[in-house]
Design an enzyme around this catalytic site. Sequence first.
Site, PDB file in Angstrom:
ATOM      1  N   HIS A 239       2.666 -98.283  53.624  1.00 39.88           N
ATOM      2  CA  HIS A 239       2.956 -98.026  55.011  1.00 39.88           C
ATOM      3  C   HIS A 239       2.574-100.152  55.387  1.00 39.88           C
ATOM      4  CE1 HIS A 239       1.870 -93.808  56.080  1.00 39.88           C
ATOM      5  NE2 HIS A 239       3.012 -94.076  56.754  1.00 39.88           N
TER       6      HIS A 239
ATOM      7  N   TYR B 124       8.792 -85.672  58.550  1.00 41.45           N
ATOM      8  CA  TYR B 124       6.855 -85.689  58.504  1.00 41.45           C
ATOM      9  C   TYR B 124       6.847 -85.044  59.778  1.00 41.45           C
ATOM     10  CZ  TYR B 124       2.401 -87.425  58.113  1.00 41.45           C
ATOM     11  OH  TYR B 124       1.432 -87.921  58.165  1.00 41.45           O
TER      12      TYR B 124
ATOM     13  N   LYS C 152       4.636 -81.912  60.989  1.00 38.24           N
ATOM     14  CA  LYS C 152       3.071 -82.342  61.825  1.00 38.24           C
ATOM     15  C   LYS C 152       2.878 -80.874  63.007  1.00 38.24           C
ATOM     16  CE  LYS C 152       0.606 -84.282  58.856  1.00 38.24           C
ATOM     17  NZ  LYS C 152      -0.530 -83.654  58.105  1.00 38.24           N
TER      18      LYS C 152
ATOM     19  N   SER D 227       0.028 -87.648  62.828  1.00 34.58           N
ATOM     20  CA  SER D 227       0.109 -89.020  63.093  1.00 34.58           C
ATOM     21  C   SER D 227       0.824 -89.153  64.265  1.00 34.58           C
ATOM     22  CB  SER D 227       1.743 -88.769  62.155  1.00 34.58           C
ATOM     23  OG  SER D 227       2.211 -90.482  62.185  1.00 34.58           O
ATOM     24  N   SER D 228       0.566 -90.398  64.687  1.00 31.35           N
ATOM     25  CA  SER D 228       1.451 -90.241  66.175  1.00 31.35           C
ATOM     26  C   SER D 228       2.763 -89.880  65.690  1.00 31.35           C
ATOM     27  CB  SER D 228       1.478 -92.326  66.869  1.00 31.35           C
ATOM     28  OG  SER D 228       1.653 -92.852  65.418  1.00 31.35           O
ATOM     29  N   CYS D 229       3.803 -89.940  64.760  1.00 32.19           N
ATOM     30  CA  CYS D 229       5.187 -89.922  64.805  1.00 32.19           C
ATOM     31  C   CYS D 229       5.239 -88.655  65.381  1.00 32.19           C
ATOM     32  CB  CYS D 229       5.303 -90.230  63.700  1.00 32.19           C
ATOM     33  SG  CYS D 229       5.094 -89.090  62.006  1.00 32.19           S
TER      34      CYS D 229
END
Length: 315
Positions: free
Chosen positions: A180, A137, A141, A108-110
């Site tokens: 989301h 999270y 990742k 994920s971009s997070c």
Amino acid sequence: MNIDSKIYIAGHHGMVGSAIWRALTIKGYSNLLGKTSKELDLRDQKAVSNFFEKEKPEVVIDAAARVGGILANNEYPYQFLMENLQIQNNLIDNAHKTKVEKFIFLGSSCIYPRLAPQPLKEDYLLTGSLEPTNESYAIAKIAGVKACEAIRKQFGKDYVSLMPTNLYGTHDNFDLKTSHVLPAMIRKFHEAKVNSKSVELWGSGSPMREFLHVDDMADAVVFAVENKLPEHLYNIGTGRDLSIKELAELIQKVVGHKGEIVWDSSKPDGTPRKLMNVDKMRNAGWEAKTSLEIGVKATYNWFLENKYNYKQVKI
């Protein structure tokens, strides 16, 4: 990659995994392998080890994860950290032990710092503090990305990490407590339309977000399956963003809601902006195709057909 290569898709019943399964099937891949969470608990180290020893897949695509929005991440940080670490560690380690040469890890971009320069480049990983609302999270990742990078560096295997921006589409999660922002808005505007009410949304509406249709994400995964990408980490997105307010207005138009939008500024906004730099993937030969409006219409139609059986909108 042979058309009959055994490809294991972890999380094949989820939004992303099912889209990957469809995309590979359309391309002619017929030896696809998937297990439900009841058939195989990916948090169980022994069960995953036995599965790999028995099935011996040639390619592994990790689309399995515990996911959710700001509310879920805030309320269950331990589960988001620990369960995602367990899932990906079991998959990556057993793939390596059973000599799987190609592994595609989805994140994920997070994973990028909260205040990193925009648009986000792959080089910005671990250069600053993470967004607190989804830190657990993101840390999990990042660990997965680094594990795949280490295997690639140490053993020369084709283990690659694809980091998508915010995904949406068919088979999305529309639960208001765990979903989301985009699917949550679709449900809120639809129910407000049916009940002739206003819609209350979190935050100020000012944060900028980028959205990618899940079918485009699946297409990027197929591209990674069929090509040996030269680097270990790639952003997957459209390279275009819009404000949450603009997203709300687009969804309101698609749904046909005529009421007021009320913004609750006491609720968190999250990261101010998360736009992906997608130059690396574009230079490798892949880019997204689905416009946001067409994607939202298709997602709303799926929601209507599968949740409420209402008349659909035109695309």
